[in-house]
Design an enzyme around this catalytic site. Sequence first.
Site, PDB file in Angstrom:
ATOM      1  N   CYS A 151       0.176  11.867  -0.845  1.00  0.00           N
ATOM      2  CA  CYS A 151       1.429  11.873  -0.972  1.00  0.00           C
ATOM      3  C   CYS A 151       1.925  12.884   0.032  1.00  0.00           C
ATOM      4  O   CYS A 151       1.514  14.206   0.152  1.00  0.00           O
ATOM      5  CB  CYS A 151       2.081  12.164  -2.350  1.00  0.00           C
ATOM      6  SG  CYS A 151       3.857  12.315  -2.415  1.00  0.00           S
TER       7      CYS A 151
ATOM      8  N   GLU B  84      -1.455  -3.876 -16.434  1.00  0.00           N
ATOM      9  CA  GLU B  84      -0.449  -4.616 -15.595  1.00  0.00           C
ATOM     10  C   GLU B  84      -0.480  -6.220 -15.903  1.00  0.00           C
ATOM     11  O   GLU B  84      -1.396  -6.998 -16.187  1.00  0.00           O
ATOM     12  CB  GLU B  84      -0.905  -4.861 -14.080  1.00  0.00           C
ATOM     13  CG  GLU B  84      -0.931  -3.229 -13.410  1.00  0.00           C
ATOM     14  CD  GLU B  84      -1.535  -3.390 -11.726  1.00  0.00           C
ATOM     15  OE1 GLU B  84      -0.869  -3.149 -11.144  1.00  0.00           O
ATOM     16  OE2 GLU B  84      -2.722  -3.621 -11.717  1.00  0.00           O
TER      17      GLU B  84
ATOM     18  N   CYS C  77       3.943   7.255  -5.999  1.00  0.00           N
ATOM     19  CA  CYS C  77       3.147   8.689  -6.366  1.00  0.00           C
ATOM     20  C   CYS C  77       3.332   8.962  -7.804  1.00  0.00           C
ATOM     21  O   CYS C  77       4.511   8.951  -8.116  1.00  0.00           O
ATOM     22  CB  CYS C  77       3.784   9.910  -5.392  1.00  0.00           C
ATOM     23  SG  CYS C  77       2.696  11.393  -5.961  1.00  0.00           S
TER      24      CYS C  77
ATOM     25  N   ASP D  21      -6.301  -0.017 -14.099  1.00  0.00           N
ATOM     26  CA  ASP D  21      -5.776  -0.699 -13.047  1.00  0.00           C
ATOM     27  C   ASP D  21      -6.913  -1.701 -12.585  1.00  0.00           C
ATOM     28  O   ASP D  21      -8.132  -1.362 -12.444  1.00  0.00           O
ATOM     29  CB  ASP D  21      -5.755   0.261 -11.560  1.00  0.00           C
ATOM     30  CG  ASP D  21      -5.260  -0.528 -10.394  1.00  0.00           C
ATOM     31  OD1 ASP D  21      -4.456  -1.167 -10.331  1.00  0.00           O
ATOM     32  OD2 ASP D  21      -6.050  -0.473  -9.615  1.00  0.00           O
TER      33      ASP D  21
ATOM     34  N   ASP E 189      -6.660   3.643  -6.585  1.00  0.00           N
ATOM     35  CA  ASP E 189      -6.880   3.149  -7.837  1.00  0.00           C
ATOM     36  C   ASP E 189      -6.533   4.124  -9.029  1.00  0.00           C
ATOM     37  O   ASP E 189      -5.952   3.581  -9.898  1.00  0.00           O
ATOM     38  CB  ASP E 189      -8.083   2.089  -7.987  1.00  0.00           C
ATOM     39  CG  ASP E 189      -8.356   1.308  -6.717  1.00  0.00           C
ATOM     40  OD1 ASP E 189      -7.530   0.727  -6.174  1.00  0.00           O
ATOM     41  OD2 ASP E 189      -9.595   1.286  -6.477  1.00  0.00           O
TER      42      ASP E 189
ATOM     43  N   CYS F  92       5.235  12.721  -7.978  1.00  0.00           N
ATOM     44  CA  CYS F  92       6.652  12.900  -7.535  1.00  0.00           C
ATOM     45  C   CYS F  92       7.571  11.702  -7.572  1.00  0.00           C
ATOM     46  O   CYS F  92       8.749  11.676  -7.454  1.00  0.00           O
ATOM     47  CB  CYS F  92       6.723  13.665  -6.319  1.00  0.00           C
ATOM     48  SG  CYS F  92       6.188  12.541  -4.824  1.00  0.00           S
TER      49      CYS F  92
ATOM     50  N   CYS G  90       4.598  15.489  -2.041  1.00  0.00           N
ATOM     51  CA  CYS G  90       4.121  16.650  -2.870  1.00  0.00           C
ATOM     52  C   CYS G  90       2.630  16.887  -2.706  1.00  0.00           C
ATOM     53  O   CYS G  90       2.121  17.985  -3.207  1.00  0.00           O
ATOM     54  CB  CYS G  90       4.212  16.223  -4.438  1.00  0.00           C
ATOM     55  SG  CYS G  90       3.085  14.712  -4.718  1.00  0.00           S
TER      56      CYS G  90
END
Length: 291
Positions: A234, A159, A216, A75, A244, A219, A237
Amino acid sequence: MTENRGSRGASKLTGNRLRLSKIGELPIELSRPVPGWIKQIVVKHTPAHQWFVAIISETPDTPEPTTGTRAVGIDLNLENFSTDTDGKIFPHPHNVRKAAKRLRRAQRKLSRAVKGSRNRRKQRVTVARIHERVENRRDDFLHTWSRYYVDTYDRIALEHLNIRPMVESLEAKFRGRSRSILDAAWYKAREFIRYKAANAGTYVHLVDPANTTQDCFLCGHREKKDLAQRTHACPVCGYTVPRDLNAAQNILKRAAVGWGTPESTLVEIRTTTPPILVVQVPVNEARISRL
């Protein structure tokens, strides 16, 4: 200026001496031996009055695709330059920020110099050298960063960022992030990894960056986060990791589908993962002079 080896009066490289047609023999410093057949020679003169020679050669060998399974998701961000799925962090070098004070002084002095004067010509070279050192420091960092990942992993997920809209957005300009985005040189970082990976037989997969930070990893629940929120927690979950790191894990998960491998079973059974130690990777900047 270019010279082709196969043309009349072609160039010739013997040791550390380069002979060019219509110019003659010149001493040069080779950064490394030139493999294969020389296809083209480019002589470059920079605004800082420095000369460089780029030698383009052709090698018949093609790298064998890797059969390893070491995979990583990366990332790219502004808090740090990058965070990967193994928890490694490369700090942002902030080359432009470090040179900003000296550059402002040099540009102010240039603007006060009389046009056409000798002092103005000398000051223009000084400004060009500051820009050149910034670029050299940036390239040195990106080469170190990309070499680390190509040498360490067999599959790399990144990315596919569209830089221009990010830089030109009103929010980026309002918050002063445009300069940091340009300083990070994410496009150049991606290209450095891609060409090194092609030479090493390593796979590089570019994924859609949409919502990699919001989703997330465990989940799949999507929770909007402000840029100031640096932790992913999250509410569904309970998966809690640095923001990051969660994005890097989502990037690798999306790339895994493109590689033809199943998604992580952690997503299916919704279990928690062991904590990942986040460590910073130091970058040796000794080769580049201080600004």
